[in-house]
Design an enzyme around this catalytic site. Structure first.
Site, mmCIF file in Angstrom:
data_model
loop_
_atom_site.group_PDB
_atom_site.id
_atom_site.type_symbol
_atom_site.label_atom_id
_atom_site.label_comp_id
_atom_site.label_asym_id
_atom_site.label_seq_id
_atom_site.Cartn_x
_atom_site.Cartn_y
_atom_site.Cartn_z
ATOM 1 N N ASN A 9 0.869 -1.180 0.000
ATOM 2 C CA ASN A 9 0.000 0.000 0.000
ATOM 3 C C ASN A 9 0.907 1.232 0.000
ATOM 4 O OD1 ASN A 9 -1.853 1.998 0.397
ATOM 5 N ND2 ASN A 9 -2.460 1.381 2.462
ATOM 6 N N TRP A 10 1.040 1.841 -1.184
ATOM 7 C CA TRP A 10 1.954 2.994 -1.301
ATOM 8 C C TRP A 10 1.361 4.239 -0.652
ATOM 9 C CZ3 TRP A 10 3.828 2.895 -7.154
ATOM 10 C CH2 TRP A 10 4.639 1.770 -7.341
ATOM 11 N N LYS A 11 0.083 4.216 -0.304
ATOM 12 C CA LYS A 11 -0.600 5.400 0.248
ATOM 13 C C LYS A 11 -0.389 6.588 -0.703
ATOM 14 C CE LYS A 11 -0.270 3.260 4.730
ATOM 15 N NZ LYS A 11 -0.165 3.358 6.164
ATOM 16 N N HIS A 104 -9.613 1.375 4.884
ATOM 17 C CA HIS A 104 -8.334 1.584 5.590
ATOM 18 C C HIS A 104 -8.547 2.548 6.755
ATOM 19 C CE1 HIS A 104 -4.199 2.616 6.471
ATOM 20 N NE2 HIS A 104 -3.870 1.518 5.821
ATOM 21 N N GLU A 106 -6.853 4.912 7.857
ATOM 22 C CA GLU A 106 -6.574 6.323 7.582
ATOM 23 C C GLU A 106 -7.798 7.007 6.972
ATOM 24 O OE1 GLU A 106 -2.984 5.528 5.429
ATOM 25 O OE2 GLU A 106 -1.955 5.116 7.325
ATOM 26 N N GLU A 174 -5.251 -4.656 10.854
ATOM 27 C CA GLU A 174 -4.215 -3.634 11.028
ATOM 28 C C GLU A 174 -4.540 -2.810 12.265
ATOM 29 O OE1 GLU A 174 -2.130 -2.386 7.093
ATOM 30 O OE2 GLU A 174 -3.947 -1.221 7.297
ATOM 31 N N GLY A 180 2.737 2.492 10.998
ATOM 32 C CA GLY A 180 3.734 3.561 10.851
ATOM 33 C C GLY A 180 4.462 3.924 12.129
ATOM 34 N N SER A 220 3.633 -1.850 10.507
ATOM 35 C CA SER A 220 5.075 -1.886 10.766
ATOM 36 C C SER A 220 5.734 -3.204 10.366
ATOM 37 C CB SER A 220 5.365 -1.552 12.238
ATOM 38 O OG SER A 220 4.918 -0.249 12.541
ATOM 39 N N GLY A 243 2.930 -0.931 4.386
ATOM 40 C CA GLY A 243 2.930 0.487 4.035
ATOM 41 C C GLY A 243 4.349 0.960 3.764
ATOM 42 N N GLY A 244 4.960 1.591 4.774
ATOM 43 C CA GLY A 244 6.282 2.222 4.634
ATOM 44 C C GLY A 244 7.326 1.365 3.924
HETATM 45 P P1 13P Z 1 3.069 0.600 7.777
HETATM 46 O O1 13P Z 1 3.589 -0.690 7.174
HETATM 47 O O2 13P Z 1 3.795 1.805 7.297
HETATM 48 O O3 13P Z 1 2.965 0.495 9.261
HETATM 49 O O4 13P Z 1 1.572 0.789 7.213
HETATM 50 C C1 13P Z 1 0.675 -0.250 7.326
HETATM 51 C C2 13P Z 1 -0.529 0.086 6.541
HETATM 52 O O5 13P Z 1 -1.306 0.960 6.917
HETATM 53 C C3 13P Z 1 -0.756 -0.665 5.295
HETATM 54 O O6 13P Z 1 -2.050 -0.470 4.822
#
Ligand code: 13P
Length: 263
Positions: A9-11, A104, A106, A174, A180, A220, A243-244
């Site tokens: 997930n590149w966000k 998600h 967010e 999640e 993050g 994470s 994510g990251g």
């Molecule tokens: P991180 O891997 O950066 O913690 O993000 C997880 C995430 O929200 C994937 O959708």
């Protein structure tokens, strides 16, 4: 043999189309040599078409030859109409998208996405022939047990959805506090979460529909901890949502760590 699922997930990253194409290319190279891992990349909307044009993902999907599947980070629940700023499932499908992240944290937290909206989006994703990756997770953890809010989110999201669709559901657990922060949940707690998720789905939709549903962990994840979430969860966890680390070389290492696990 069922493959592990590695979802990037590149966000809202990277900043430019050129960088997005480079990043996709790196991930594609890592995915090409993976036999036991299904790789999905979810870029921001504007980069989907650039990636489709460069690699022809739609045609590759038609021929079942895509080494990396394209995912979208959201969709709108209507097919078309006066919905400024929204993107529909059929538009995504045309760009070669086969997976879509829904609900998600967010979006729930920053944009007020409710369980009811998540439910409508999930329904639309299935009807469009996309594979939804439904995100659930609590904001805070008090004690060792998986909070009931997680079960509530799951029940409300899948309310009224046919068992036939639930069979192909992907649920990503999640916990918001693990996203993050560099502080992932433990495999032990993820094991409990996966059992709980399957129990709730089985109660609502019947045992039969749950046996094929897949459960992922997100929050994470890095190449250092990814294997433990598979190895130490007794076959209950089928992959990860990243994510990251999906924006770095570490994602290739995550794919190879999953590849080395015997399933
Ligand atoms: P991180 O891997 O950066 O913690 O993000 C997880 C995430 O929200 C994937 O959708």
């Amino acid at each position: 043999m069922k493959k592990y699922l590695a979802v990037a997930n590149w966000k809202m990253n990277p900043g430019t189309e050129g960088e997005a194409l480079d990043l996709f290319s790196t991930t594609l190279n890592a995915a090409k040599s993976a036999r036991n891992v299904e790789v999905v990349v979810c870029p921001p909307f504007p980069f989907l078409s650039a990636i489709e044009r460069r690699w022809g993902i739609h045609d590759l999907e038609m021929r079942s030859e895509a080494a990396v599947h394209l995912g979208a980070q959201d969709l709108f629940w209507e097919r078309d109409g006066a919905y400024t700023g929204e993107v529909s499932g059929p538009m995504e499908k045309e760009l070669g998208v086969s997976y879509v992240i829904i609900g998600h944290s967010e979006r729930r937290r920053l944009l007020g996405e409710t369980d009811e909206m998540v439910n409508k989006k999930l329904q639309r994703a299935f009807e469009t022939g996309l594979h939804p990756i439904l995100c659930i997770g609590e904001k805070e953890r008090m004690g060792d047990d998986i909070p009931e809010i997680v079960g509530d989110q799951l029940k409300k999201a899948t309310q009224g959805i046919s068992g036939m669709f639930i069979e192909s559901l992907v649920v990503a657990y999640e916990p918001v506090w693990a996203i993050g922060t560099g502080k992932p949940d433990t495999p032990e707690s993820m094991h409990k979460a996966a059992i709980y998720i399957r129990k709730v789905l089985a109660e609502m939709h019947g045992e039969g529909s749950v046996s094929h549903a897949r459960v992922l962990y997100g929050g994470s994840i890095t190449s250092t901890n990814v294997a433990s979430f598979i190895r130490e969860t007794s076959g209950e966890v089928q992959g990860v949502l990243v994510g990251g680390a999906s924006l770095k070389d570490d994602f290739a290492k995550i794919i190879s760590s999953l590849e080395e696990i015997e399933s």
